[in-house]
Design an enzyme around this catalytic site. Structure first.
Site, PDB file in Angstrom:
ATOM      1  N   GLY A  60     -15.023 -32.105  37.126  1.00 34.13           N
ATOM      2  CA  GLY A  60     -14.031 -32.331  38.181  1.00 34.13           C
ATOM      3  C   GLY A  60     -13.228 -31.059  38.377  1.00 34.13           C
ATOM      4  O   GLY A  60     -13.186 -30.208  37.485  1.00 34.13           O
ATOM      5  N   GLN A  65      -5.407 -26.710  40.594  1.00 35.52           N
ATOM      6  CA  GLN A  65      -5.943 -25.736  39.644  1.00 35.52           C
ATOM      7  C   GLN A  65      -6.298 -24.394  40.290  1.00 35.52           C
ATOM      8  O   GLN A  65      -6.475 -23.407  39.570  1.00 35.52           O
ATOM      9  CB  GLN A  65      -7.164 -26.325  38.937  1.00 35.52           C
ATOM     10  CG  GLN A  65      -6.803 -27.533  38.062  1.00 35.52           C
ATOM     11  CD  GLN A  65      -7.999 -28.099  37.349  1.00 35.52           C
ATOM     12  OE1 GLN A  65      -8.733 -28.916  37.915  1.00 35.52           O
ATOM     13  NE2 GLN A  65      -8.241 -27.664  36.121  1.00 35.52           N
ATOM     14  N   CYS A 110      -9.871 -28.984  29.748  1.00 32.62           N
ATOM     15  CA  CYS A 110      -9.369 -28.649  31.076  1.00 32.62           C
ATOM     16  C   CYS A 110      -9.524 -27.148  31.313  1.00 32.62           C
ATOM     17  O   CYS A 110      -9.216 -26.338  30.440  1.00 32.62           O
ATOM     18  CB  CYS A 110      -7.887 -29.040  31.176  1.00 32.62           C
ATOM     19  SG  CYS A 110      -7.187 -28.837  32.823  1.00 32.62           S
ATOM     20  N   HIS A 153      -8.430 -38.074  35.326  1.00 28.74           N
ATOM     21  CA  HIS A 153      -8.036 -36.713  34.907  1.00 28.74           C
ATOM     22  C   HIS A 153      -7.647 -35.881  36.134  1.00 28.74           C
ATOM     23  O   HIS A 153      -6.637 -35.175  36.127  1.00 28.74           O
ATOM     24  CB  HIS A 153      -9.201 -36.053  34.137  1.00 28.74           C
ATOM     25  CG  HIS A 153      -8.964 -34.646  33.691  1.00 28.74           C
ATOM     26  ND1 HIS A 153      -8.906 -34.285  32.362  1.00 28.74           N
ATOM     27  CD2 HIS A 153      -8.815 -33.496  34.390  1.00 28.74           C
ATOM     28  CE1 HIS A 153      -8.703 -32.964  32.272  1.00 28.74           C
ATOM     29  NE2 HIS A 153      -8.648 -32.468  33.490  1.00 28.74           N
ATOM     30  N   GLU A 154      -8.446 -36.018  37.209  1.00 26.86           N
ATOM     31  CA  GLU A 154      -8.182 -35.222  38.430  1.00 26.86           C
ATOM     32  C   GLU A 154      -6.964 -35.738  39.183  1.00 26.86           C
ATOM     33  O   GLU A 154      -6.148 -34.947  39.663  1.00 26.86           O
ATOM     34  CB  GLU A 154      -9.408 -35.223  39.349  1.00 26.86           C
ATOM     35  CG  GLU A 154     -10.684 -34.672  38.725  1.00 26.86           C
ATOM     36  CD  GLU A 154     -10.466 -33.403  37.935  1.00 26.86           C
ATOM     37  OE1 GLU A 154     -11.094 -33.272  36.866  1.00 26.86           O
ATOM     38  OE2 GLU A 154      -9.648 -32.547  38.336  1.00 26.86           O
ATOM     39  N   HIS A 157      -3.942 -34.391  37.777  1.00 27.00           N
ATOM     40  CA  HIS A 157      -3.647 -33.015  38.207  1.00 27.00           C
ATOM     41  C   HIS A 157      -2.845 -33.016  39.510  1.00 27.00           C
ATOM     42  O   HIS A 157      -1.907 -32.230  39.674  1.00 27.00           O
ATOM     43  CB  HIS A 157      -4.926 -32.199  38.409  1.00 27.00           C
ATOM     44  CG  HIS A 157      -5.446 -31.539  37.162  1.00 27.00           C
ATOM     45  ND1 HIS A 157      -4.682 -30.727  36.357  1.00 27.00           N
ATOM     46  CD2 HIS A 157      -6.678 -31.572  36.589  1.00 27.00           C
ATOM     47  CE1 HIS A 157      -5.421 -30.290  35.329  1.00 27.00           C
ATOM     48  NE2 HIS A 157      -6.634 -30.797  35.457  1.00 27.00           N
TER      49      HIS A 157
END
Ligand SMILES: O=CN(O)CCNC(=O)c1cccc(Cl)c1Cl
Ligand code: NI
Length: 183
Positions: A60, A65, A110, A153-154, A157
């Site tokens: 991902g 990021q 990550c 997880h994404e 973010h």
């Protein structure tokens, strides 16, 4: 193409900032960003490309990021049946989730974290999600296993949350209530 040098690391404010909803129709810049996020994942999972460009593997990648505070991320991950999930989620939401939790027994990693952070990261075992595609279509998916974990997880973010925020500080490997492990 996105390279490791384009990926911001811990300490960069973008990782702790809530990304903004994407407005439709997408600008050319938004479309390029969506394409580039997914392209990075495909490249990073190709041994030749990964070696040639020194790419760390990922399933991902979120816009934060690469210092773009837009609510979009790409996923490129195989599910338990070996089906390839590959898409960009825009303005993603979890609309419902299981009570049951899960966690990857080997922990999470990550691209924005240049260190190993051991410990179980509790996640919803199953999620029903909604998001817009680059073409402005609404998608509703039910995810479980690694796709479900990666989606969470994404989405974290996009909300300025890092995976290690969810690890039990006192005992990183303490039992997660009502959970089944993802090996
Ligand atoms: O935000 C995305 N990254 O940082 C890319 C690198 N990490 C991974 O691919 C990864 C690794 C383990 C567990 C999960 Cl859930 C994910 Cl997502
Ligand atoms: Ni990450």
């Amino acid at each position: 193409m996105i390279l490791m040098e384009d990926i911001v690391r811990e300490g960069h404010p973008a990782l702790r900032t809530r990304a903004e909803e994407v407005v439709f129709p997408l600008t050319e810049e938004d479309r390029k960003l969506a394409h580039d996020l997914l392209e990075y994942l495909v490249n990073s999972q190709d041994p030749e490309m990964a070696e040639k460009y020194s790419l760390r593997g990922g399933i991902g990648l979120a816009a934060n990021q690469v210092n773009k505070l837009k609510r979009m991320f790409a996923l490129h991950v195989e599910d338990a049946k070996g089906e390839q999930l590959s898409f960009v989620a825009i303005n993603p939401k979890i609309v419902s989730h299981s009570v049951e939790q899960t966690y990857i027994t080997s922990g999470e990693g990550c691209l924005s974290v240049d260190r190993a952070v051991p410990g179980y990261v509790p996640r919803h075992a199953r999620v029903t999600v909604k998001f817009m595609t680059v073409d402005g279509e609404e998608k509703k998916l039910r995810l479980s296993g690694l796709p479900a974990i990666a989606f969470q997880h994404e989405l974290d973010h996009l909300n300025g949350v890092m995976f290690y925020d969810r690890i039990n500080e006192k005992d990183p490997f303490s039992d997660i209530p009502n959970s089944s492990p993802f090996e």
